[in-house]
Design a protein around this motif. Structure first.
Motif, PDB file in Angstrom:
ATOM      1  N   ILE A  42      10.859 112.618 137.127  1.00 51.60           N
ATOM      2  CA  ILE A  42      11.153 112.630 135.688  1.00 51.60           C
ATOM      3  C   ILE A  42      12.353 113.518 135.381  1.00 51.60           C
ATOM      4  N   GLN A  43      12.431 114.661 136.087  1.00 52.47           N
ATOM      5  CA  GLN A  43      13.560 115.568 135.852  1.00 52.47           C
ATOM      6  C   GLN A  43      14.894 114.887 136.178  1.00 52.47           C
ATOM      7  N   LYS A  44      14.897 114.089 137.243  1.00 54.82           N
ATOM      8  CA  LYS A  44      16.127 113.369 137.614  1.00 54.82           C
ATOM      9  C   LYS A  44      16.458 112.313 136.564  1.00 54.82           C
ATOM     10  N   LEU A  45      15.416 111.642 136.066  1.00 52.85           N
ATOM     11  CA  LEU A  45      15.648 110.635 135.022  1.00 52.85           C
ATOM     12  C   LEU A  45      16.226 111.311 133.775  1.00 52.85           C
ATOM     13  N   GLN A  46      15.695 112.512 133.480  1.00 53.40           N
ATOM     14  CA  GLN A  46      16.191 113.275 132.323  1.00 53.40           C
ATOM     15  C   GLN A  46      17.673 113.613 132.502  1.00 53.40           C
ATOM     16  N   GLU A  47      18.058 113.986 133.748  1.00 59.24           N
ATOM     17  CA  GLU A  47      19.480 114.264 134.014  1.00 59.24           C
ATOM     18  C   GLU A  47      20.316 113.027 133.746  1.00 59.24           C
ATOM     19  N   GLY A  48      19.787 111.866 134.169  1.00 59.71           N
ATOM     20  CA  GLY A  48      20.498 110.607 133.909  1.00 59.71           C
ATOM     21  C   GLY A  48      20.623 110.345 132.421  1.00 59.71           C
ATOM     22  N   MET A  49      19.566 110.660 131.673  1.00 59.12           N
ATOM     23  CA  MET A  49      19.585 110.468 130.220  1.00 59.12           C
ATOM     24  C   MET A  49      20.620 111.381 129.561  1.00 59.12           C
ATOM     25  N   ASN A  50      20.794 112.590 130.133  1.00 59.86           N
ATOM     26  CA  ASN A  50      21.800 113.497 129.572  1.00 59.86           C
ATOM     27  C   ASN A  50      23.187 112.892 129.712  1.00 59.86           C
ATOM     28  N   ILE A  51      23.401 112.189 130.829  1.00 62.15           N
ATOM     29  CA  ILE A  51      24.698 111.528 131.027  1.00 62.15           C
ATOM     30  C   ILE A  51      24.848 110.378 130.018  1.00 62.15           C
ATOM     31  N   VAL A  52      23.764 109.638 129.803  1.00 58.94           N
ATOM     32  CA  VAL A  52      23.789 108.567 128.784  1.00 58.94           C
ATOM     33  C   VAL A  52      24.213 109.177 127.446  1.00 58.94           C
ATOM     34  N   GLY A  53      23.589 110.316 127.105  1.00 61.38           N
ATOM     35  CA  GLY A  53      23.906 110.996 125.836  1.00 61.38           C
ATOM     36  C   GLY A  53      25.377 111.365 125.748  1.00 61.38           C
ATOM     37  N   LYS A  54      25.913 111.903 126.858  1.00 60.55           N
ATOM     38  CA  LYS A  54      27.336 112.307 126.869  1.00 60.55           C
ATOM     39  C   LYS A  54      28.224 111.087 126.676  1.00 60.55           C
ATOM     40  N   ARG A  55      27.876 109.997 127.367  1.00 59.74           N
ATOM     41  CA  ARG A  55      28.689 108.779 127.251  1.00 59.74           C
ATOM     42  C   ARG A  55      28.641 108.233 125.817  1.00 59.74           C
ATOM     43  N   TYR A  56      27.486 108.410 125.181  1.00 61.49           N
ATOM     44  CA  TYR A  56      27.357 107.963 123.785  1.00 61.49           C
ATOM     45  C   TYR A  56      28.270 108.815 122.896  1.00 61.49           C
ATOM     46  N   GLU A  57      28.253 110.137 123.140  1.00 63.19           N
ATOM     47  CA  GLU A  57      29.086 111.053 122.362  1.00 63.19           C
ATOM     48  C   GLU A  57      30.559 110.704 122.527  1.00 63.19           C
ATOM     49  N   GLU A  78      23.242 100.793 123.935  1.00 59.05           N
ATOM     50  CA  GLU A  78      23.003 101.407 125.256  1.00 59.05           C
ATOM     51  C   GLU A  78      21.930 102.505 125.157  1.00 59.05           C
ATOM     52  N   LEU A  79      21.932 103.236 124.026  1.00 60.97           N
ATOM     53  CA  LEU A  79      20.887 104.257 123.847  1.00 60.97           C
ATOM     54  C   LEU A  79      19.523 103.577 123.846  1.00 60.97           C
ATOM     55  N   ILE A  80      19.448 102.452 123.122  1.00 64.10           N
ATOM     56  CA  ILE A  80      18.174 101.721 123.031  1.00 64.10           C
ATOM     57  C   ILE A  80      17.767 101.225 124.421  1.00 64.10           C
ATOM     58  N   MET A  81      18.756 100.692 125.140  1.00 65.08           N
ATOM     59  CA  MET A  81      18.469 100.177 126.480  1.00 65.08           C
ATOM     60  C   MET A  81      17.994 101.321 127.405  1.00 65.08           C
ATOM     61  N   SER A  82      18.640 102.490 127.273  1.00 65.09           N
ATOM     62  CA  SER A  82      18.255 103.624 128.132  1.00 65.09           C
ATOM     63  C   SER A  82      16.791 103.995 127.880  1.00 65.09           C
ATOM     64  N   ALA A  83      16.389 103.929 126.602  1.00 56.57           N
ATOM     65  CA  ALA A  83      15.000 104.273 126.270  1.00 56.57           C
ATOM     66  C   ALA A  83      14.043 103.271 126.918  1.00 56.57           C
ATOM     67  N   GLU A  84      14.414 101.991 126.865  1.00 56.73           N
ATOM     68  CA  GLU A  84      13.545 100.960 127.458  1.00 56.73           C
ATOM     69  C   GLU A  84      13.404 101.159 128.969  1.00 56.73           C
ATOM     70  N   ILE A  85      14.546 101.431 129.617  1.00 57.17           N
ATOM     71  CA  ILE A  85      14.518 101.609 131.077  1.00 57.17           C
ATOM     72  C   ILE A  85      13.709 102.858 131.451  1.00 57.17           C
ATOM     73  N   PHE A  86      13.926 103.936 130.660  1.00 57.42           N
ATOM     74  CA  PHE A  86      13.185 105.177 130.952  1.00 57.42           C
ATOM     75  C   PHE A  86      11.688 104.921 130.843  1.00 57.42           C
TER      76      PHE A  86
END
Ligand code: B12
Length: 209
Positions: free
Chosen positions: A35-50, A58-66
């Motif tokens: 889960i911690q690794k997935l969270q790190e991946g989500m942080n990158i998703v967040g940065k890319r969104y910013e 993509e944010l919605i898709m990231s939530a579905e995949i998570f």
């Protein structure tokens, strides 16, 4: 540990991610580490969104995949049979509908001996106050993923204090953009970076070894 997993989450590569989660599970990697690794991946998703490389879709898709990955891991988090340390009232503060992290904390705390009353998302102060009076928790958790909702947490904690309920509870906050400065600003007892922190801080604050 698996950079492949972090990259798959960040790049929204669903099939690679599912395969890698199963692979890590087969190797016996603990659920919380995955889960911690997935969270790190989500942080990158967040940065890319910013940085406008990703958009809301993509944010919605990231939530579905998570969530798909979390469902695979879910069974491994379930411990059961842990001693009872007390009750936690948990919610995502009003104005905020993010719930993936909150749900993980809820599961992990439940598996570590806490009865968790989950108030859901977009929780108004009045609902926290009602729940504290009704369930008399030892720990209150507030999840917050939006900096615009920080003042909501501050208002909520002040209201808990004004209602004379602050001394009986330890208040933990968490969520992507929070840190110790946020905890100080809103008047929480502690900031938790991960779900495992929430167990450790709760036990420490309540003097449980
Ligand atoms: C997925 C996601 C969404 C999904 C949420 C789906 C869902 N069901 O939750 C959707 C698409 C709905 C969404 C919507 C929005 N989002 Co969003 N989202 C994210 C993203 C990419 C990941 C969040 C996540 O689930 N992380 C994975 C989990 C496991 O991590 P976590 O939540 O941090 O939780 C862990 C710890 O923090 C801790 N923890 C969490 N809570 C608590 C509570 C306690 C008590 C404790 C002890 C511990 C704890 O334990 C968890 C497990 O270890 C983040 C980026 C990021 N870096 O966080 C942006 C992010 C939070 N979103 C952002 C934004 C702007 C939005 C929107 C406003 C976008 C829009 N224009 O509509 C809306 C807001 C809607 C609203 N009113 O809430 C911004 C916030 C920016 C800011 N500084 O405020 C972020 C940071 C992206 C960015 N970098 O710009 N989002």
């Amino acid at each position: 540990m698996s950079q492949t997993l972090i990259n798959a989450m960040a790049d929204l590569e669903e099939s690679v991610l599912v395969k890698e989660v199963k692979n890590l599970q087969a190797q016996g990697v603990p659920a919380l580490e995955i889960i911690q690794k997935l969270q790190e991946g989500m942080n990158i998703v967040g940065k890319r969104y910013e940085e406008k490389e990703y958009y809301l879709s993509e944010l919605i898709m990231s939530a579905e995949i998570f969530k798909e990955a979390a469902a695979l891991i879910g069974g491994d988090l379930a411990g059961g049979g842990a001693p009872s340390h007390g009750t936690m009232v948990m919610g995502t503060i009003y104005g905020d509908i993010h719930d993936i992290g909150k749900n993980i904390v809820t599961t992990v705390m439940s598996c570590n001996g806490f009865k968790v009353v989950d108030l859901g998302v977009d929780v108004p102060t009045a609902k926290y106050l009602e729940a504290i009076k009704e369930h008399k928790p030892q720990v209150v958790g507030i999840s917050c993923l939006l900096t615009t909702a920080f003042d909501g947490m501050k208002e909520c904690i002040s209201a808990i204090e004004a209602a004379g309920l602050r001394d009986g509870v330890k208040i933990l906050i968490g969520g992507g953009p929070c840190d110790q400065t946020t905890a100080n600003y809103v008047g929480a007892d502690a900031y938790c970076k991960t779900a495992q922190d929430s167990v450790e801080y709760s036990k420490k604050l309540l003097g449980i070894s």
